[in-house]
Design a protein around this motif. Structure first.
Motif, short mmCIF file in Angstrom:
data_model
loop_
_atom_site.label_atom_id
_atom_site.label_comp_id
_atom_site.label_asym_id
_atom_site.label_seq_id
_atom_site.Cartn_x
_atom_site.Cartn_y
_atom_site.Cartn_z
N LYS A 22 0.63 -1.18 0.22
CA LYS A 22 -0.02 -0.05 -0.02
C LYS A 22 0.84 1.22 0.04
O LYS A 22 1.82 1.28 0.56
CB LYS A 22 -0.93 0.08 1.00
CG LYS A 22 -1.88 -1.20 1.23
CD LYS A 22 -2.92 -1.11 2.37
CE LYS A 22 -4.00 -2.32 2.65
NZ LYS A 22 -4.77 -2.22 3.50
N ILE A 23 0.45 2.34 -0.59
CA ILE A 23 1.13 3.42 -0.74
C ILE A 23 0.15 4.50 -0.65
O ILE A 23 -1.04 4.53 -0.93
CB ILE A 23 1.94 3.65 -2.08
CG1 ILE A 23 1.12 3.58 -3.47
CG2 ILE A 23 3.05 2.69 -2.27
CD1 ILE A 23 1.77 4.04 -4.56
N GLN A 24 0.55 6.09 -0.36
CA GLN A 24 -0.06 7.09 -0.17
C GLN A 24 0.16 7.82 -1.81
O GLN A 24 1.29 7.90 -2.13
CB GLN A 24 0.00 8.07 0.83
CG GLN A 24 -0.22 7.28 2.12
CD GLN A 24 -1.59 7.04 2.16
OE1 GLN A 24 -2.51 7.86 2.21
NE2 GLN A 24 -2.06 5.73 2.80
N VAL A 25 -1.04 8.26 -2.32
CA VAL A 25 -0.97 8.78 -3.73
C VAL A 25 -1.37 10.16 -3.50
O VAL A 25 -2.86 10.43 -3.09
CB VAL A 25 -1.35 8.30 -4.70
CG1 VAL A 25 -1.31 9.06 -6.09
CG2 VAL A 25 -1.04 6.84 -5.04
N CYS A 26 -0.50 11.49 -3.79
CA CYS A 26 -1.26 13.04 -3.64
C CYS A 26 -1.82 13.23 -4.99
O CYS A 26 -1.12 13.24 -6.03
CB CYS A 26 -0.10 13.56 -3.32
SG CYS A 26 -0.63 15.24 -2.78
N GLN A 27 -2.95 13.49 -5.05
CA GLN A 27 -3.66 13.94 -6.12
C GLN A 27 -3.40 15.59 -6.30
O GLN A 27 -2.91 16.16 -5.48
CB GLN A 27 -5.25 13.92 -5.89
CG GLN A 27 -5.68 12.54 -5.70
CD GLN A 27 -5.72 11.71 -7.01
OE1 GLN A 27 -4.76 11.39 -7.65
NE2 GLN A 27 -6.93 11.47 -7.43
N PRO A 28 -3.82 16.04 -7.68
CA PRO A 28 -3.18 17.48 -7.89
C PRO A 28 -3.85 18.49 -6.93
O PRO A 28 -3.44 19.51 -6.69
CB PRO A 28 -3.63 17.61 -9.27
CG PRO A 28 -3.44 16.10 -10.03
CD PRO A 28 -4.05 15.01 -8.56
N ASP A 29 -4.89 18.05 -6.56
CA ASP A 29 -5.89 18.74 -5.68
C ASP A 29 -5.30 18.79 -4.20
O ASP A 29 -5.96 19.69 -3.51
CB ASP A 29 -7.37 18.67 -5.66
CG ASP A 29 -7.79 17.43 -5.17
OD1 ASP A 29 -6.94 16.43 -4.79
OD2 ASP A 29 -9.00 16.97 -5.47
N GLY A 30 -4.60 17.80 -3.92
CA GLY A 30 -3.91 17.97 -2.58
C GLY A 30 -4.53 16.67 -1.86
O GLY A 30 -3.94 16.27 -0.80
N GLU A 31 -5.67 16.15 -2.30
CA GLU A 31 -6.04 14.94 -1.74
C GLU A 31 -5.27 13.70 -1.69
O GLU A 31 -4.61 13.72 -2.51
CB GLU A 31 -7.48 14.50 -2.28
CG GLU A 31 -8.03 13.43 -1.54
CD GLU A 31 -9.49 13.15 -2.18
OE1 GLU A 31 -10.08 12.16 -1.92
OE2 GLU A 31 -9.82 13.65 -3.30
N THR A 32 -5.17 13.14 -0.59
CA THR A 32 -4.21 12.04 -0.53
C THR A 32 -5.37 10.62 -0.56
O THR A 32 -5.97 10.78 0.15
CB THR A 32 -3.42 11.94 0.69
OG1 THR A 32 -2.54 13.12 0.79
CG2 THR A 32 -2.46 10.65 0.91
N LEU A 33 -4.86 9.77 -1.27
CA LEU A 33 -5.45 8.59 -1.34
C LEU A 33 -4.70 7.29 -1.06
O LEU A 33 -3.53 7.45 -1.37
CB LEU A 33 -6.04 8.45 -2.87
CG LEU A 33 -7.02 9.42 -3.47
CD1 LEU A 33 -7.28 9.02 -4.73
CD2 LEU A 33 -8.37 9.26 -2.58
N GLU A 34 -5.26 6.28 -0.62
CA GLU A 34 -4.34 5.11 -0.55
C GLU A 34 -4.62 4.10 -1.84
O GLU A 34 -5.69 4.11 -2.41
CB GLU A 34 -4.97 4.22 0.68
CG GLU A 34 -3.97 2.92 1.05
CD GLU A 34 -4.53 2.14 2.20
OE1 GLU A 34 -5.24 1.33 1.95
OE2 GLU A 34 -4.02 2.54 3.29
#
Length: 90
Positions: A22-34
Motif C-alpha cells: 500500500k502507498i499514499q498517492v497525492c492528487q493534484p488537488d492535494g487530496e491523498t488516497l491509498e
C-alpha cells in the motif's frame, strides 16, 4: 483504477515475484488516497526493459494524459528486443 477483490487476486497471481504494498498517492488537488502497487526485491544485472514493455508504458502514459515532458523521458529510455516473443508477420 478501482478494482474489486477478485480483480486484485487475479493481478496478484499474474505478478509473480512481486509483493503487493500500500502507498499514499497525492492528487493534484492535494487530496491523498491509498493505493496499491507491486514491488520486488529481485534485482537484475540487465535493467533494460523489453521493447514491448516500453511501448506499453508509453501507450499508458499517453492514454492517461501524463505530462508531455514525462512521456518524452520515457521515450528516450533504452529498450531491448524480447527474443521469446514472436514477431508479427506482415
Amino acid at each position: 483504477y478501482e478494482m474489486n477483490d477478485s480483480d486484485v487476486e487475479q493481478l496478484d497471481r499474474s505478478e509473480k515475484g512481486y509483493q503487493r504494498i500500500k502507498i499514499q498517492v497525492c492528487q493534484p488537488d492535494g487530496e491523498t488516497l491509498e493505493a496499491v502497487t507491486y514491488q520486488s526485491t529481485q534485482l537484475t544485472d540487465d535493467p533494460v526493459a523489453y521493447d514491448w514493455y516500453k511501448d506499453l508504458i508509453i501507450t499508458g502514459a499517453r492514454e492517461h494524459h501524463l505530462p508531455q515532458d514525462y512521456i518524452a523521458y520515457l521515450e528516450q529510455l533504452p529498450a531491448k528486443p524480447d527474443k521469446t516473443k514472436s514477431k508479427p508477420v506482415h
